[in-house]
Design an enzyme around this catalytic site. Structure first.
Site, PDB file in Angstrom:
ATOM      1  N   ILE A  12     134.537 -91.699  58.425  1.00 29.36           N
ATOM      2  CA  ILE A  12     133.304 -91.983  57.681  1.00 29.36           C
ATOM      3  C   ILE A  12     133.547 -93.076  56.640  1.00 29.36           C
ATOM      4  O   ILE A  12     132.766 -94.023  56.511  1.00 29.36           O
ATOM      5  CB  ILE A  12     132.748 -90.696  57.031  1.00 29.36           C
ATOM      6  CG1 ILE A  12     132.489 -89.628  58.116  1.00 29.36           C
ATOM      7  CG2 ILE A  12     131.463 -90.986  56.249  1.00 29.36           C
ATOM      8  CD1 ILE A  12     132.059 -88.279  57.618  1.00 29.36           C
ATOM      9  N   ASN A  32     145.711 -92.409  51.508  1.00 29.87           N
ATOM     10  CA  ASN A  32     147.146 -92.118  51.702  1.00 29.87           C
ATOM     11  C   ASN A  32     147.555 -92.245  53.166  1.00 29.87           C
ATOM     12  O   ASN A  32     148.712 -91.999  53.513  1.00 29.87           O
ATOM     13  CB  ASN A  32     147.512 -90.733  51.153  1.00 29.87           C
ATOM     14  CG  ASN A  32     146.834 -89.606  51.906  1.00 29.87           C
ATOM     15  OD1 ASN A  32     146.182 -89.835  52.918  1.00 29.87           O
ATOM     16  ND2 ASN A  32     146.985 -88.393  51.406  1.00 29.87           N
ATOM     17  N   TYR A 140     137.785 -74.246  53.711  1.00 30.88           N
ATOM     18  CA  TYR A 140     137.291 -75.630  53.721  1.00 30.88           C
ATOM     19  C   TYR A 140     135.949 -75.711  52.990  1.00 30.88           C
ATOM     20  O   TYR A 140     135.779 -76.500  52.055  1.00 30.88           O
ATOM     21  CB  TYR A 140     137.153 -76.125  55.175  1.00 30.88           C
ATOM     22  CG  TYR A 140     136.363 -77.410  55.284  1.00 30.88           C
ATOM     23  CD1 TYR A 140     136.822 -78.587  54.692  1.00 30.88           C
ATOM     24  CD2 TYR A 140     135.139 -77.443  55.963  1.00 30.88           C
ATOM     25  CE1 TYR A 140     136.082 -79.761  54.779  1.00 30.88           C
ATOM     26  CE2 TYR A 140     134.397 -78.614  56.052  1.00 30.88           C
ATOM     27  CZ  TYR A 140     134.877 -79.767  55.455  1.00 30.88           C
ATOM     28  OH  TYR A 140     134.143 -80.925  55.526  1.00 30.88           O
ATOM     29  N   ASN A 169     126.460 -82.683  61.369  1.00 33.60           N
ATOM     30  CA  ASN A 169     127.509 -83.164  62.284  1.00 33.60           C
ATOM     31  C   ASN A 169     127.523 -84.685  62.378  1.00 33.60           C
ATOM     32  O   ASN A 169     126.725 -85.275  63.108  1.00 33.60           O
ATOM     33  CB  ASN A 169     127.332 -82.534  63.661  1.00 33.60           C
ATOM     34  CG  ASN A 169     127.675 -81.060  63.634  1.00 33.60           C
ATOM     35  OD1 ASN A 169     127.017 -80.282  62.952  1.00 33.60           O
ATOM     36  ND2 ASN A 169     128.710 -80.674  64.334  1.00 33.60           N
ATOM     37  N   ASP A 289     131.862 -69.976  64.234  1.00 39.16           N
ATOM     38  CA  ASP A 289     130.825 -70.938  64.616  1.00 39.16           C
ATOM     39  C   ASP A 289     129.439 -70.280  64.572  1.00 39.16           C
ATOM     40  O   ASP A 289     129.147 -69.425  65.401  1.00 39.16           O
ATOM     41  CB  ASP A 289     131.062 -71.433  66.054  1.00 39.16           C
ATOM     42  CG  ASP A 289     131.836 -72.729  66.111  1.00 39.16           C
ATOM     43  OD1 ASP A 289     132.020 -73.346  65.044  1.00 39.16           O
ATOM     44  OD2 ASP A 289     132.242 -73.122  67.216  1.00 39.16           O
TER      45      ASP A 289
HETATM   46  N1  UFG Z   1     132.425 -77.324  70.661  1.00 33.35           N
HETATM   47  C1  UFG Z   1     132.702 -76.967  71.975  1.00 33.35           C
HETATM   48  N2  UFG Z   1     133.851 -77.436  72.502  1.00 33.35           N
HETATM   49  C2  UFG Z   1     134.732 -78.218  71.839  1.00 33.35           C
HETATM   50  C3  UFG Z   1     134.443 -78.582  70.508  1.00 33.35           C
HETATM   51  C4  UFG Z   1     133.269 -78.109  69.946  1.00 33.35           C
HETATM   52  O1  UFG Z   1     131.948 -76.254  72.607  1.00 33.35           O
HETATM   53  O2  UFG Z   1     135.776 -78.583  72.428  1.00 33.35           O
HETATM   54  C5  UFG Z   1     131.182 -76.844  70.039  1.00 33.35           C
HETATM   55  C6  UFG Z   1     131.402 -76.015  68.796  1.00 33.35           C
HETATM   56  O3  UFG Z   1     131.569 -74.667  69.126  1.00 33.35           O
HETATM   57  C7  UFG Z   1     130.116 -76.297  68.022  1.00 33.35           C
HETATM   58  C8  UFG Z   1     129.726 -77.716  68.446  1.00 33.35           C
HETATM   59  O4  UFG Z   1     130.456 -77.977  69.631  1.00 33.35           O
HETATM   60  O5  UFG Z   1     129.123 -75.425  68.437  1.00 33.35           O
HETATM   61  C9  UFG Z   1     130.086 -78.763  67.424  1.00 33.35           C
HETATM   62  O6  UFG Z   1     131.448 -78.581  67.067  1.00 33.35           O
HETATM   63  P1  UFG Z   1     132.230 -79.631  66.160  1.00 33.35           P
HETATM   64  O7  UFG Z   1     133.630 -79.118  66.040  1.00 33.35           O
HETATM   65  O8  UFG Z   1     132.014 -80.998  66.686  1.00 33.35           O
HETATM   66  O9  UFG Z   1     131.477 -79.545  64.788  1.00 33.35           O
HETATM   67  P2  UFG Z   1     131.212 -78.263  63.860  1.00 33.35           P
HETATM   68  O10 UFG Z   1     129.739 -77.996  63.958  1.00 33.35           O
HETATM   69  O11 UFG Z   1     132.106 -77.140  64.112  1.00 33.35           O
HETATM   70  O12 UFG Z   1     131.700 -78.850  62.491  1.00 33.35           O
HETATM   71  C10 UFG Z   1     130.902 -79.567  61.617  1.00 33.35           C
HETATM   72  C11 UFG Z   1     131.778 -80.482  60.780  1.00 33.35           C
HETATM   73  C12 UFG Z   1     132.709 -79.671  59.923  1.00 33.35           C
HETATM   74  C13 UFG Z   1     131.935 -78.674  59.132  1.00 33.35           C
HETATM   75  C14 UFG Z   1     131.072 -77.832  60.027  1.00 33.35           C
HETATM   76  C15 UFG Z   1     130.183 -76.917  59.260  1.00 33.35           C
HETATM   77  O13 UFG Z   1     132.498 -81.329  61.639  1.00 33.35           O
HETATM   78  O14 UFG Z   1     133.401 -80.527  59.048  1.00 33.35           O
HETATM   79  O15 UFG Z   1     130.233 -78.656  60.824  1.00 33.35           O
HETATM   80  O16 UFG Z   1     130.042 -75.723  59.903  1.00 33.35           O
HETATM   81  F1  UFG Z   1     132.765 -77.864  58.454  1.00 33.35           F
END
Ligand code: UFG
Length: 329
Positions: A12, A32, A140, A169, A289
């Site tokens: 970002i 860093n 986090y 996201n 999640d």
């Molecule tokens: N997912 C999959 N397979 C994968 C990776 C992710 O099915 O290999 C799903 C996850 O379960 C989720 C969605 O895709 O439902 C999005 O997952 P991400 O890991 O891309 O993003 P998150 O929603 O988990 O995370 C985001 C931010 C984090 C923050 C979080 C808040 O990236 O920094 O939202 O809940 F903490």
């Protein structure tokens, strides 16, 4: 204006630096390089250093007079934060205090902070607005919420004006193709699916198909990196102009939810144009999640005058795919 971008070598931060420099600002990047890359700093001056280094901070603020600071440097892996909370509280919270204190000492009063939807924890309703209770369920999210609270106290005690932007996201890539997403390890859905399509990964795993959503997969609010950065620029302008003071916080998303399956479907359509395809496997749900995370970003739109440009998921994926092709095919 002279702006310090902490974490400007990351995903970002590097997009932010490009946008600021293109708008004519003088940018210094402090990073860093623990998760960011020297090559991602396309413009501006890079200072390699850590926020734990108080002497480095003191010297930097003595040499330069900043109009504002944007802070993107943080550890952001939810799972790792559960097993190594110390790293998260020290870096995301403790080191941010070092930065805030040097700002206060040098009378730099404008601060933009990367916060997260993870500060809300398990949603009580959707879409999530700024009044939603903040009850993070992992270190986090807690580390980011702690900084939000610190900023409220620093506003009243020291007159530090700040805007916390709570991302849903973040995704996509620079539309001009200069920059994109590069994490190691990569944990985010869109780059992982694209890596499966480009052949850098064997398959994509869907984490759970039994959620309480139409197709059973999790729903998220995907916001294009350039729209996210545009909101930061507007937030800095808002406090520097003096139109708003104090500790402010806004949610940043498109207000549109897409399921994991919908994202996969759009990727499949886009990559087919390059004769690429991908394997999809079903896996267990990932711990922590929530089924649905969608932002209500009305406040950001009204107060910052922010208008996201790339709300269409296909456009977001096309930009991310162009980047993936550039680095892999
Ligand atoms: N997912 C999959 N397979 C994968 C990776 C992710 O099915 O290999 C799903 C996850 O379960 C989720 C969605 O895709 O439902 C999005 O997952 P991400 O890991 O891309 O993003 P998150 O929603 O988990 O995370 C985001 C931010 C984090 C923050 C979080 C808040 O990236 O920094 O939202 O809940 F903490």
């Amino acid at each position: 204006m002279k702006i310090l971008v902490v974490g400007g070598a990351g995903y970002i931060g590097s997009h932010m630096v490009n946008m600021l420099v293109k708008s004519g600002h003088d940018v210094i990047v402090l990073d860093n390089l623990s998760t960011g890359f020297r090559a991602s700093v396309k413009s501006g001056r890079l200072v390699v250093g850590d926020l734990a280094d108080i002497h480095l901070l003191e010297n930097l603020f003595q040499q330069e007079s900043f109009d504002g600071v944007m802070h993107f440097a943080a550890n952001s892996l939810v799972g790792e934060s559960m097993t190594n909370p110390s790293k998260y509280y020290r870096n995301n919270m403790g080191n941010t205090l070092n930065l805030l204190d040097v700002m206060v000492r040098h009378d730099v009063n404008h601060f933009i902070f990367s916060s997260t939807a993870a500060t809300f924890g398990e949603p009580e309703y959707s879409p999530i607005d700024e009044n939603h209770p903040q009850a993070p369920i992992n270190p986090y999210g807690t580390s980011k919420l702690m900084v939000e609270r610190v900023l409220q106290d620093y506003a009243s005690a020291y007159g530090l004006n700040s805007v916390c932007l709570r991302y849903f996201n973040a995704c996509g890539a620079d539309p001009e193709g200069e920059l994109g997403e590069c994490h190691d390890p990569e944990t985010h859905l869109i780059p992982l699916i694209l890596q499966a399509a480009s052949g850098r990964r064997a398959f994509i795993t869907v984490f759970g198909r039994d959620y309480d959503t139409d197709d059973g997969t999790c729903i998220r609010d995907y916001i294009h990196i350039n729209d996210l950065c545009a909101a930061h620029a507007l937030a800095l302008e808002l406090i520097i102009s003096g139109r708003k003071r104090g500790a402010l916080a806004y949610n940043l998303g498109n207000g549109l939810g897409f399921s994991v399956q919908q994202v996969i479907d759009v990727v499949q359509k886009v990559v087919l144009e390059d004769d690429c395809s991908l394997l999809v496997e079903d896996g267990e749900p990932r711990v922590g999640d929530p089924a649905i995370l969608v932002a209500d970003a009305t406040q950001a739109k009204q107060v910052l005058n922010w208008q996201p440009e790339y709300v269409d998921l296909e456009t977001i994926i096309r930009h991310a795919w162009a980047w993936e092709k550039k680095i892999s095919l």
